[in-house]
Design a protein around this motif. Structure first.
Motif, PDB file in Angstrom:
ATOM      1  N   LEU A   1       0.825  -1.201   0.000  1.00  0.00           N
ATOM      2  CA  LEU A   1       0.000   0.000   0.000  1.00  0.00           C
ATOM      3  C   LEU A   1       0.864   1.259   0.000  1.00  0.00           C
ATOM      4  CD1 LEU A   1      -2.832   1.114  -0.037  1.00  0.00           C
ATOM      5  CD2 LEU A   1      -2.887   0.977   2.448  1.00  0.00           C
TER       6      LEU A   1
ATOM      7  N   GLY B   1      -5.551  -0.088  -7.866  1.00  0.00           N
ATOM      8  CA  GLY B   1      -5.803  -1.470  -7.463  1.00  0.00           C
ATOM      9  C   GLY B   1      -5.921  -2.402  -8.656  1.00  0.00           C
TER      10      GLY B   1
ATOM     11  N   ASP C   1      -8.277  -0.891  -2.678  1.00  0.00           N
ATOM     12  CA  ASP C   1      -6.922  -0.344  -2.673  1.00  0.00           C
ATOM     13  C   ASP C   1      -6.904   1.139  -2.999  1.00  0.00           C
ATOM     14  OD1 ASP C   1      -5.750  -2.658  -1.997  1.00  0.00           O
ATOM     15  OD2 ASP C   1      -5.049  -3.183  -4.001  1.00  0.00           O
TER      16      ASP C   1
END
Ligand SMILES: Nc1ncnc2c1ncn2[C@@H]1O[C@H](COP(=O)(O)OP(=O)(O)OP(=O)(O)O)[C@@H](O)[C@H]1O
Ligand SMILES: Nc1ncnc2c1ncn2[C@@H]1O[C@H](COP(=O)(O)OP(=O)(O)OP(=O)(O)O)[C@@H](O)[C@H]1O
Ligand SMILES: O[C@@H]1[C@H](O)[C@H](O)OC[C@H]1O
Ligand SMILES: [Mg+2]
Ligand SMILES: [Mg+2]
Lengths: 338, 256, 308, 338, 256
Positions: D62, D83, D264
């Protein structure tokens, strides 16, 4: 054109005005073309009342969410919490109904009370968002991303993470899957919401303040508009509509659908922007948003009917999103600036 | 001289490490045109903002008709008849000129529609066309968002708005800076007419001939403090410039 | 709530802690499995708690396993959401001294864990095909709704379903295997489109409980309840209600409660150095409106909380 | 202070400068407090090297995504596609490796080629985004929402929706779960990325143009900065880092994790904003973003260790997000404006 | 007179229904100060933008040293030594004054660091302090984002920037509008010094005394067209005003 008597520019102005009103024209054409293409390819399956009805019904909930989102985006804000608030409101609604009368088919009073509780829950979340945005000046993206988590988490805590399926059948069979005069209830509700919202945005003081705040918050405050109160109202409206969507969702799926809704926010935002509302605020239309909901919905259904692998739908929706906005921008740029 | 309409004393305002106002004072008498002059960065715009409720001073008091007032926001000042043309204009760029003129004071339709807040767009537009004509401004397209107007056209929209609603004082922060010769003349005329209506005007300007032509009095700000006051009839351009640059100090503000 | 509860009395009690990591904490299948494991743990006097993520999600489960590892429980029963991704974290878990039982779904490396316990999913799929053939008299088009194609169990069911159709029922044709995500809503929304797409549709097979919950709703919304035959894997409360209400016609049900019990038994065996059964297959049942009320199938009906 | 000799304001200026540099101070304190609280409550489980290492490792991917996102947001853009691009790049990487050598343990050359292919795939998606944003002037939210769908759909098409698990064990055991000098590979990569990115944003022309474009695109164009090229570079950087994250993800999870990654983008955006970068562009720091990644990560782990029901984690992360940004705003407002 | 440095002919520019330029022309000779005047909305800013590549005209041609040029963007014009102070200033509000002064032309550190684009922040800051001092502008905090500067301070930043880089022509669109008396004088001095350096200046201003004080020539725009040209020494204020308002037309632009 000369700078002569005011009548000449007035005529031109009207024309221009009209053209500006058609910001959504291009996206509408895209929608028409899609419908035409799918209808031509599979007239038996796509161009049927059954299919049109089911697209309208399946889109109704997103329309309600996206209408609220339109107002928020016109203020140059954003509401990422709509999907979670939807779920939370559905949970509150069904819990209220079950609490008042746990039989599978309680009376209309209980169902109405539950519905009202769901709406109220949505409204409160909206006010919560609005206060943090307007009073505490936390950026809307952060506030509503936070609320997204909080509302969803609380909904899961209330249900221990297990979908509540004990939805009164009177609710499920009427609003959830029933019709009035052949028109599905969900569609009726969505149309009403759209009509009222379009009037509010275009013709009322509320709508004008929404644009003014989105255009220049500082300027709005300096002429004495209570920007904070207005923002709270706008977020409250979005919350209320999410609550309504939650009750509709509960009725339609006969379940609280706890794990769905994660993409609702992005879908609603995509619809709003596809419909010509500027993410920078100040400009937007409700009708555009409705078109923006239908484009992906039609694509989705059309592809399923054509039995295209579902992955291609994802690809196509993405591509159409970019292309539709691109052509719309092109057209607008040609029409005015630079 | 009469009792002051507005009297500010000992105003302080600090932005981070910058002291924009350092005990500034300012006085407006009823029905006069008073010019507020000073070098760039002297604190003129900041002073005006504190006087109209757009910024709250760190310290100091403001008296209206001799009674202390505090403004929580511009709305409070407007309610008492105080209007402002800001240096950065502060217009809603996506709305048209008429919508900006009436912003915050929209006219609604009569009856039930009005109760729902439905606007009287037509009435407001007609009124606006007339108001702009009075200022000698011609908008080629009255429905165009103000974002597309020229610098001077935008300034005229802001001026028309403030004059339309003021009943006691209008503050104008460099209102003529972007105006053409013709329009500048109209604005000066307008200021005089407003005064004749009994409304005081505070004019901020770097154009000394203009100041001397229209103002009754002049107050000078330097480094966040009032350093001089003049009767316009009794002063000269050189004296004003001397006061602004610090070459001459007729008074030094009381410490706050 | 949902956390530790302990027995304290009972047999070989030494108060070891056992943790359950579910694939999807809201799925009645896993809730029932938790109930079985919890009851067994308290019977044996072990501490028990459950965790997992609310969604079928690899990174979330991996980080859940990592955090569980930090707590150093004595035993863990886990249903890995991905056959490969979880291997590393589970190996770490084991190397930190925790005994692991793999339940329901499986890992690519069959040597991980002290035991592997699940239904025979391939056979379940075949059973579903037989039931479907009976319901539609062996001819027509069917579609399959599955959460995704990355889960070992549902894939085995679909494989079994397909095999059986092609070998025994040439008149039945699979028109579409559609991934709708592990949510009821996804399945419900897909039903309408499938109906439009396949006017000749006679049956729908759904591969797990979430998709099974959605299919009934979807049929009701499009007014095709009853005319399309539905065979659904699993037997969550909503699925049972749909069966009783006529939206669904048969459920192929597993024994999650038993899986949970047996997993705890095997873990305790391993911890107390008793012999461990390395592979266990649990029973499946075929439930229809005719037998849904039989006491014999009661243990195949899932719960949505342990008190019911 | 007087407007005297320049030395006095210079001193004050330096002070102010330093204070401004501490925009991220408050959020950093929040992080410290969280760590302290959890450590106090469960010193045996939380305050351990194992746990700190795990948090660092689980956050590494991340962090890489969020660093790219920081640059994009400083230009006042947004990248929702990270993502999906991550997943797409992972698919390309593993397909390349398998294509070159399908044995479970191919040589280092094959692994490197696969990694490079993954990076390239990410880079190309980034360039694609950049071109639509910079040349076609489609709003970034729309472009990247579109790419989100397109990249994810194509990844699923490439794999027929079945996760590829055939990841070379040399990759999985080294970068995926191995260490160098006791520091996990993933952490090493993340630290390198952060260091380079922080330098680039603060000290180089590239960083300054990024801020200038985010501050006032028109102004940047008028002084001759090639805004379009610069935007393409920034989106390309975000794409490249997403590609890198994809390769790391593949190595770490030994799988393409097709159905994960939907959140994400929002997680990365939350981290960036939590770290003090303004969504309106022009202002931001890379270090802040790193802190912004760790706050939710620490909360998540701490709660799991305390065996708090996972739903409460969702609630807490949401609440901390709002509160942390709120206090940060408060502090900043007190320090300067109005 | 010498060969024109820059000569524009028949420029048209339409925005939606508004014709901002209707066949406008404009001429700049080497080393002169030429004023461009006209009423609000006459098209002055639009004309300047077309001449510096910020806006592309719908029609018309621009000759530089007698050869036709087309600018794809401001960068092209800058490369030929043409700089601009825009009416809306166009500064990057989040960057400080020094960063704005060097924006697009940053100095990098020597050696390898420079190759990676590492900036020489210190050098640029020192140079900036000197440049602002020359304009009589004192920035209390050189590291403050320009968003926090006063109107006049911001204008000075824009002026300093253009003058620093121009080698042939500087266009200044109402550069003194927000300036104090002192600063205004400095800017006019600066314009003269720039001319003495051989760089031509195009000054847009509504301040006629200022125009007559500094300009060598004056061109007048009205309703998107050039309507008059004067030698400053040979004209009067009244004549200029008459030309702007249409009372007098010495020439009418050739139709495009
Ligand atoms: N919001 C703010 N934040 C920080 N500093 C500010 C802010 N507003 C004004 N200042 C500073 O306060 C001082 C006074 O500014 P102000 O705008 O009041 O000057 P002014 O007299 O109106 O100047 P001008 O004639 O140039 O408009 C300046 O040094 C300016 O940089
Ligand atoms: N981007 C734009 N979109 C639409 N109309 C525009 C745009 N820019 C300028 N106009 C219009 O073109 C006309 C000329 O504008 P311009 O700004 O060039 O005038 P100006 O001579 O510079 O005026 P001022 O002295 O007030 O600055 C005006 O009517 C203005 O409304
Ligand atoms: O067996 C499991 C069950 O069917 C659940 O509902 O979904 C995942 C499966 O592994
Ligand atoms: Mg000012
Ligand atoms: Mg202009």
């Amino acid at each position: 054109m000369s700078a002569g008597p005011t009548s000449v520019p007035r005529g031109a102005a009207l024309l221009w005005q009209r053209a500006r009103g058609q910001n959504t024209l291009w996206t509408f054409l895209v929608l028409l073309v899609l419908v035409a293409v799918f209808s031509a390819l599979r007239p038996d399956a796509f161009a049927t009342t059954f299919e049109f009805k089911s697209i309208a019904v399946e889109s109704a909930i997103l329309v309600v969410l996206a209408v609220g989102q339109t107002f928020v985006i016109v203020t140059s804000g954003i509401d990422l919490s709509v999907g979670s608030v939807l779920i939370f409101s559905g949970v509150v609604a069904v819990r209220t109904m079950n609490g008042l009368d746990s039989s599978p088919n309680p009376g209309i009073g209980v169902v109405l009370a539950g519905g009202a509780a769901g709406l109220l829950a949505g409204l409160l979340w909206g006010i919560f968002n609005g206060i943090w945005v307007a009073k505490a000046k936390v950026p809307p993206l952060i506030v509503t991303l936070g609320t997204l988590g909080i509302a969803l988490g609380l909904a899961q805590i209330l249900t221990h993470g297990v979908d509540v399926g004990n939805v009164p059948s009177s609710l499920a069979n009427s609003v959830g899957s029933g019709s009035v005069l052949g028109i599905p209830w969900l569609t009726v509700v969505a149309v009403l919401v759209v009509a009222l919202a379009a009037l509010a945005l275009n013709t009322t003081r509320f709508g004008r303040y929404t644009r003014a705040v989105g255009s220049n918050e500082e300027a709005a405050a300096r002429v004495g508009i209570r920007v904070d109160r207005h923002l709270i109202k706008v977020y409250a409206l979005s919350g209320l509509l999410s609550g309504l969507a939650g009750v509709l969702n509960l009725a339609h799926y006969s379940s609280t659908t706890l794990t769905s809704g994660a993409q609702d926010n992005l879908n609603a935002i995509a619809a709003v922007v596809l419909g010509g509302t500027s993410l920078f605020g100040g400009v937007g239309t409700v009708i555009g948003t409705v078109i923006g909901v239908f484009i992906p919905a039609v694509l989705q259904s059309g592809f399923t009917i054509l039995q295209v692998q579902s992955f291609w739908q994802t690809v196509a929706v993405g591509a159409v999103l970019i292309l539709a906005v691109y052509f719309d921008q092109l057209r607008r740029r040609r029409r005015s600036n630079r | 001289m009469a009792e002051p309409l507005l009297d500010a004393r000992g105003l302080w305002k600090t932005y981070g490490q910058v002291e924009a106002l350092r005990g500034a004072g300012f006085t407006v008498y009823p029905g006069e045109v008073v010019a507020l002059i000073g070098d760039n960065g002297a604190g003129k715009s900041t002073l005006v903002k504190t006087l109209v409720g757009a910024v709250s001073p760190d310290e100091g008091e403001i008296l209206l008709d001799g009674r202390p007032v505090t403004f929580a926001g511009p709305r409070d000042a407007q309610r008492l008849g105080i209007e402002t043309v800001y240096q950065d204009l502060a217009l809603a760029a996506d709305l048209d000129a008429a919508a900006n003129l009436f912003l915050g004071r929209e006219r609604v339709r009569p009856g039930l529609l009005g109760a729902f807040g439905v606007l009287d767009k037509r009435g407001m537009r007609e009124h606006s066309v007339a108001a702009f004509a009075e200022l000698g401004v011609e908008l080629k397209d009255i429905d165009a968002p103000v974002a597309t107007l020229s610098g001077g056209q935008r300034q005229s929209v802001a001026i028309a708005r403030s004059v339309a609603w003021a009943s006691r004082v209008v503050f104008m922060d460099e209102p003529t800076a972007a105006l053409g010769v013709l329009q500048r003349g109209r604005v000066l005329d307008l200021i005089r007419r407003v005064r004749d209506r009994g409304v005081s005007t505070v004019l901020i300007s770097h154009n000394m001939p203009e100041v001397l032509a229209v103002a009754d009095r002049v107050e000078v700000l330097r480094l966040g403090r009032r350093v001089a006051r003049f009767r316009a009839a009794d002063t000269t351009l050189d004296e004003l410039v001397a006061a602004m640059t610090g070459a001459l100090a007729t008074e030094d503000e009381e410490e706050a | 709530a949902g956390c530790g509860s302990s027995g304290g009395s009972g047999g070989s009690a030494n108060g070891k802690s056992i943790t359950f990591v579910a694939g999807n904490t809201g799925d009645p299948f896993y809730i029932t499995m938790k109930c079985g494991a919890q009851a067994e743990a308290s019977k044996l006097g072990e501490k028990f708690n459950a965790t997992g993520s609310a969604e079928w999600n690899v990174p979330e489960q991996v980080s859940a396993v990592t955090s569980v590892t930090a707590n150093r429980p004595a035993g863990v029963l886990i249903s890995p959401v991905d056959p490969n991704s979880l291997q590393g974290p589970i190996r770490t878990l084991q190397s930190n001294g925790t005994k692991v039982a793999i339940v329901d779904t499986t890992l690519t490396d069959g040597s991980i864990g002290i035991t592997r316990i699940s239904s025979n999913n391939l056979q379940g799929g075949q059973k579903a095909a037989d039931t479907m053939a009976q319901l539609v008299n062996g001819t027509g088009e069917v579609v399959v709704l599955t959460p995704d194609l990355t889960t070992t169990t549902t894939n085995a069911r679909i494989q079994g379903f397909k095999q059986e159709l092609s070998s025994k029922y040439p008149g039945l044709k699979i028109d579409d295997v559609r991934q709708v995500g592990d949510t009821a809503q996804g399945a419900a929304s897909a039903v309408g489109d499938e109906l439009s797409a396949h006017p000749g549709l006679v049956g729908i097979f759904t591969a797990n409980s979430q998709t099974g919950e959605g299919v009934g709703t979807g049929l009701k919304n499009s007014g095709k309840q009853g005319s399309i035959k539905v065979v659904s894997f699993d037997a969550g409360p909503q699925q049972v209600a749909a069966l009783k209400g006529g939206a669904v016609d048969a459920l192929i049900s597993q024994d999650p409660y038993g899986i949970g019990q047996q997993a705890v038994d095997q873990l305790v065996n391993a911890l107390t150095k008793k012999p461990v059964n390395a592979n266990i297959q649990t029973d499946l049942a075929s439930i229809t409106r005719d037998n849904v009320s039989d006491p014999s199938v009661a243990r195949f009906l899932y719960k949505s909380d342990c008190s019911s």
